[in-house]
Write a protein that holds these residues in place. Structure first.
Motif, PDB file in Angstrom:
ATOM      1  N   MET A 179       0.810  -1.191   0.000  1.00 50.45           N
ATOM      2  CA  MET A 179       0.000   0.000   0.000  1.00 50.45           C
ATOM      3  C   MET A 179       0.856   1.258   0.000  1.00 50.45           C
ATOM      4  SD  MET A 179      -2.631   1.462   2.822  1.00 50.45           S
ATOM      5  CE  MET A 179      -1.220   2.292   3.566  1.00 50.45           C
ATOM      6  N   ARG A 180       2.000   1.200   0.669  1.00 43.00           N
ATOM      7  CA  ARG A 180       2.871   2.366   0.778  1.00 43.00           C
ATOM      8  C   ARG A 180       3.418   2.798  -0.573  1.00 43.00           C
ATOM      9  NH1 ARG A 180       4.823   3.451   5.881  1.00 43.00           N
ATOM     10  NH2 ARG A 180       6.869   4.057   5.096  1.00 43.00           N
ATOM     11  N   SER A 181       3.325   1.938  -1.571  1.00 46.07           N
ATOM     12  CA  SER A 181       3.819   2.257  -2.912  1.00 46.07           C
ATOM     13  C   SER A 181       2.704   2.310  -3.942  1.00 46.07           C
ATOM     14  CB  SER A 181       4.869   1.218  -3.343  1.00 46.07           C
ATOM     15  OG  SER A 181       5.937   1.142  -2.431  1.00 46.07           O
ATOM     16  N   PHE A 182       1.456   2.342  -3.491  1.00 45.50           N
ATOM     17  CA  PHE A 182       0.338   2.242  -4.425  1.00 45.50           C
ATOM     18  C   PHE A 182      -0.181   3.611  -4.859  1.00 45.50           C
ATOM     19  CE2 PHE A 182      -4.127   1.101  -5.550  1.00 45.50           C
ATOM     20  CZ  PHE A 182      -3.823   0.203  -6.554  1.00 45.50           C
ATOM     21  N   ALA A 183      -0.569   4.457  -3.918  1.00 41.70           N
ATOM     22  CA  ALA A 183      -1.063   5.797  -4.254  1.00 41.70           C
ATOM     23  C   ALA A 183      -1.024   6.671  -3.005  1.00 41.70           C
ATOM     24  CB  ALA A 183      -2.476   5.745  -4.821  1.00 41.70           C
ATOM     25  N   ASP A 184      -0.552   7.902  -3.173  1.00 44.38           N
ATOM     26  CA  ASP A 184      -0.373   8.840  -2.063  1.00 44.38           C
ATOM     27  C   ASP A 184      -1.318  10.024  -2.228  1.00 44.38           C
ATOM     28  OD1 ASP A 184       0.588  10.525  -0.046  1.00 44.38           O
ATOM     29  OD2 ASP A 184       2.223  11.259  -1.307  1.00 44.38           O
ATOM     30  N   VAL A 185      -2.241  10.195  -1.275  1.00 44.67           N
ATOM     31  CA  VAL A 185      -3.191  11.300  -1.333  1.00 44.67           C
ATOM     32  C   VAL A 185      -2.743  12.488  -0.495  1.00 44.67           C
ATOM     33  CG1 VAL A 185      -5.501  12.012  -0.568  1.00 44.67           C
ATOM     34  CG2 VAL A 185      -5.238  10.002  -2.005  1.00 44.67           C
ATOM     35  N   ASP A 186      -2.131  12.233   0.670  1.00 50.37           N
ATOM     36  CA  ASP A 186      -1.773  13.351   1.552  1.00 50.37           C
ATOM     37  C   ASP A 186      -0.450  14.013   1.192  1.00 50.37           C
ATOM     38  OD1 ASP A 186       0.120  11.560   2.459  1.00 50.37           O
ATOM     39  OD2 ASP A 186      -0.792  11.270   4.429  1.00 50.37           O
ATOM     40  N   ALA A 187       0.151  13.612   0.068  1.00 48.56           N
ATOM     41  CA  ALA A 187       1.335  14.273  -0.496  1.00 48.56           C
ATOM     42  C   ALA A 187       2.535  14.264   0.431  1.00 48.56           C
ATOM     43  CB  ALA A 187       0.998  15.708  -0.906  1.00 48.56           C
ATOM     44  N   ASP A 188       2.708  13.153   1.171  1.00 47.64           N
ATOM     45  CA  ASP A 188       3.925  13.026   1.974  1.00 47.64           C
ATOM     46  C   ASP A 188       4.927  12.087   1.306  1.00 47.64           C
ATOM     47  OD1 ASP A 188       2.731  10.565   2.331  1.00 47.64           O
ATOM     48  OD2 ASP A 188       2.820  10.599   4.531  1.00 47.64           O
ATOM     49  N   GLY A 189       4.604  11.619   0.111  1.00 48.24           N
ATOM     50  CA  GLY A 189       5.513  10.747  -0.631  1.00 48.24           C
ATOM     51  C   GLY A 189       5.341   9.274  -0.340  1.00 48.24           C
ATOM     52  N   GLY A 209       2.470   6.040   0.079  1.00 48.09           N
ATOM     53  CA  GLY A 209       1.112   5.597  -0.186  1.00 48.09           C
ATOM     54  C   GLY A 209       0.294   5.469   1.082  1.00 48.09           C
ATOM     55  N   ASP A 210      -1.009   5.692   0.974  1.00 48.19           N
ATOM     56  CA  ASP A 210      -1.861   5.683   2.157  1.00 48.19           C
ATOM     57  C   ASP A 210      -3.220   5.063   1.845  1.00 48.19           C
ATOM     58  OD1 ASP A 210      -3.258   7.872   0.820  1.00 48.19           O
ATOM     59  OD2 ASP A 210      -1.633   9.155   1.558  1.00 48.19           O
ATOM     60  N   LEU A 211      -4.019   4.877   2.884  1.00 48.53           N
ATOM     61  CA  LEU A 211      -5.330   4.254   2.728  1.00 48.53           C
ATOM     62  C   LEU A 211      -6.250   5.066   1.826  1.00 48.53           C
ATOM     63  CD1 LEU A 211      -6.076   2.923   6.318  1.00 48.53           C
ATOM     64  CD2 LEU A 211      -5.910   1.542   4.238  1.00 48.53           C
ATOM     65  N   ASP A 212      -6.166   6.389   1.928  1.00 50.16           N
ATOM     66  CA  ASP A 212      -6.992   7.226   1.063  1.00 50.16           C
ATOM     67  C   ASP A 212      -6.620   7.028  -0.407  1.00 50.16           C
ATOM     68  OD1 ASP A 212      -8.485   8.283   3.109  1.00 50.16           O
ATOM     69  OD2 ASP A 212      -7.219  10.052   3.366  1.00 50.16           O
ATOM     70  N   GLY A 213      -5.326   6.865  -0.678  1.00 54.03           N
ATOM     71  CA  GLY A 213      -4.893   6.605  -2.049  1.00 54.03           C
ATOM     72  C   GLY A 213      -5.421   5.279  -2.563  1.00 54.03           C
ATOM     73  N   LEU A 214      -5.381   4.269  -1.703  1.00 55.87           N
ATOM     74  CA  LEU A 214      -5.905   2.963  -2.086  1.00 55.87           C
ATOM     75  C   LEU A 214      -7.410   3.041  -2.302  1.00 55.87           C
ATOM     76  CD1 LEU A 214      -5.512  -0.047  -2.557  1.00 55.87           C
ATOM     77  CD2 LEU A 214      -5.546  -0.393  -0.077  1.00 55.87           C
ATOM     78  N   ARG A 215      -8.109   3.758  -1.442  1.00 53.31           N
ATOM     79  CA  ARG A 215      -9.558   3.899  -1.590  1.00 53.31           C
ATOM     80  C   ARG A 215      -9.917   4.614  -2.892  1.00 53.31           C
ATOM     81  NH1 ARG A 215     -10.584   6.897   2.492  1.00 53.31           N
ATOM     82  NH2 ARG A 215     -11.074   8.805   1.352  1.00 53.31           N
ATOM     83  N   ASP A 216      -9.138   5.644  -3.231  1.00 50.19           N
ATOM     84  CA  ASP A 216      -9.409   6.384  -4.467  1.00 50.19           C
ATOM     85  C   ASP A 216      -9.198   5.544  -5.719  1.00 50.19           C
ATOM     86  OD1 ASP A 216     -10.053   8.601  -3.015  1.00 50.19           O
ATOM     87  OD2 ASP A 216      -8.268   9.760  -3.540  1.00 50.19           O
ATOM     88  N   ARG A 217      -8.406   4.482  -5.597  1.00 55.61           N
ATOM     89  CA  ARG A 217      -8.095   3.654  -6.773  1.00 55.61           C
ATOM     90  C   ARG A 217      -8.851   2.331  -6.776  1.00 55.61           C
ATOM     91  NH1 ARG A 217      -5.435   6.781 -10.635  1.00 55.61           N
ATOM     92  NH2 ARG A 217      -3.937   8.169  -9.594  1.00 55.61           N
ATOM     93  N   LEU A 218      -9.861   2.188  -5.915  1.00 57.25           N
ATOM     94  CA  LEU A 218     -10.629   0.940  -5.902  1.00 57.25           C
ATOM     95  C   LEU A 218     -11.314   0.690  -7.241  1.00 57.25           C
ATOM     96  CD1 LEU A 218     -12.290   0.948  -2.350  1.00 57.25           C
ATOM     97  CD2 LEU A 218     -10.395  -0.480  -3.152  1.00 57.25           C
ATOM     98  N   GLY A 219     -11.707   1.748  -7.922  1.00 56.24           N
ATOM     99  CA  GLY A 219     -12.340   1.586  -9.228  1.00 56.24           C
ATOM    100  C   GLY A 219     -11.416   0.930 -10.238  1.00 56.24           C
ATOM    101  N   TYR A 220     -10.125   1.270 -10.189  1.00 53.78           N
ATOM    102  CA  TYR A 220      -9.143   0.650 -11.072  1.00 53.78           C
ATOM    103  C   TYR A 220      -9.031  -0.839 -10.770  1.00 53.78           C
ATOM    104  CZ  TYR A 220      -4.475  -0.737 -12.700  1.00 53.78           C
ATOM    105  OH  TYR A 220      -3.404  -1.414 -13.266  1.00 53.78           O
TER     106      TYR A 220
END
Length: 325
Positions: free
Chosen positions: A1-11, A13-24
């Motif tokens: 998850m830490r390398s999947f998608a970063d939403v809070d812009a700290d570099g 990956g985070d849970l919000d990034g993973l949630r945003d990409r569930l459609g993919y």
């Protein structure tokens, strides 16, 4: 998850990034997620689990439980309070059976494990270890599917490919994807594998755009470790290309989930030329053929459902796998 998608812009990956990409992930055909590197007390976990389940995903937690150092039941308990669907356990020695006992107490959960234990799925990387040689792959498959064994979870986690992303490097990746997805059992995919990216498990997922980090994060940090040439292999680019590795995975996973030929927990082997093999799922019409020889070979009888590369004069080219029904 830490390398999947970063939403809070700290570099990272985070849970919000993973949630945003569930459609993919839904578009890809994934039906279960394994959360790795997550604290069960992490903020936002309850919300993520709710949304993931609402979208139809089962959610498992990757757990590195060391029964020399901790009580497995206590280690798994916080996740069970979240009503997690199961666990992917890291390989560990279990001399006193404490981990096996803890898993035996949760039979309603899906547990992926390695070695001896009451797991539902037996994780293995026998396919990448075998390499791209038909005889070695056939031996590995025969060994894993031996009578009396647990249902396998096939992974290509240690597979590596050249960073040049040239056609020669992608040929065995695409062929082995069809072999892996044709086999009975579960399939474990690492993020980025569906793009044909190298086998580093911490690879930063390239989503879109022309420059690193390709939509992974808005953080203004050094992204020099991400090859610029990945611009041609982002998820965005591959989704628009029917000939891409991502499109191959999408079509293969859709067929695996919906086509009636994907039945049966056993396979039978056909005679094949040297450097090739063909197997059929017992109880169905699916045939998977692989050519790792030095020349094209005739296909087994049947209608071609999917191939990792275009056929040549009706024959299976070198470095190619095909599904027939």
């Amino acid at each position: 998850m830490r390398s999947f998608a970063d939403v809070d812009a700290d570099g990272v990956g985070d849970l919000d990034g993973l949630r945003d990409r569930l459609g993919y992930l839904e578009l890809l055909g994934v039906d279960a997620l394994v959360l790795a590197g997550i604290d069960p007390a992490a903020a936002g976990l309850t919300r993520f689990l709710s949304e993931a389940r609402h979208a139809g995903f089962r959610v498992l937690a990757a757990a590195d439980v060391d029964p020399a150092r901790t009580d497995p039941q206590q280690a798994l308990a916080p996740w069970l309070e979240h009503e997690i669907d199961g666990f992917h356990l890291a390989p560990r020695e279990d001399p006193h059976g404490a981990l096996a006992d803890a898993v035996a107490r949760i039979p309603e959960h899906v547990v992926i494990g390695s070695g001896e234990g009451p797991w539902q799925l037996d994780f293995n990387i026998d396919l990448p270890i075998a390499g791209f040689h038909a005889e070695a792959v056939q031996s590995a498959v025969t060994r894993v599917l031996a009578p009396g064994g647990r249902r396998p979870a096939w992974a290509m986690a240690s597979r590596d490919t050249e960073r040049s992303r040239n056609a020669a490097a992608l040929t065995p990746v695409r062929a082995m994807a069809l072999v892996q997805l044709a086999l009975p059992g579960a399939v474990c995919l690492r993020h980025g594998e569906e793009l044909g990216l190298p086998g580093n498990q911490r690879i930063t997922m390239p989503w879109e755009g022309e420059h690193p980090p390709f939509g992974f994060s808005a953080a203004q940090v050094d992204w020099s470790t991400i090859p610029p040439e990945w611009a041609a292999f982002t998820a965005e680019t591959q989704l628009e290309d029917e000939g891409s590795t991502l499109s191959l995975y999408r079509h293969a996973m859709e067929a695996r989930a919906a086509h009636p030929a994907f039945r049966g927990e056993e396979i039978e082997w056909f005679g094949a030329p040297e450097g090739c093999f063909a197997f059929r799922r017992v109880g169905s019409t699916l045939i998977c053929a692989l050519n790792t020889s030095t020349a094209p070979v005739p296909l087994p009888p049947g209608e071609v459902l999917l191939s990792s590369r275009p056929l040549v004069d009706g024959q299976l080219p070198v470095g190619t796998a095909a599904w027939l029904v």
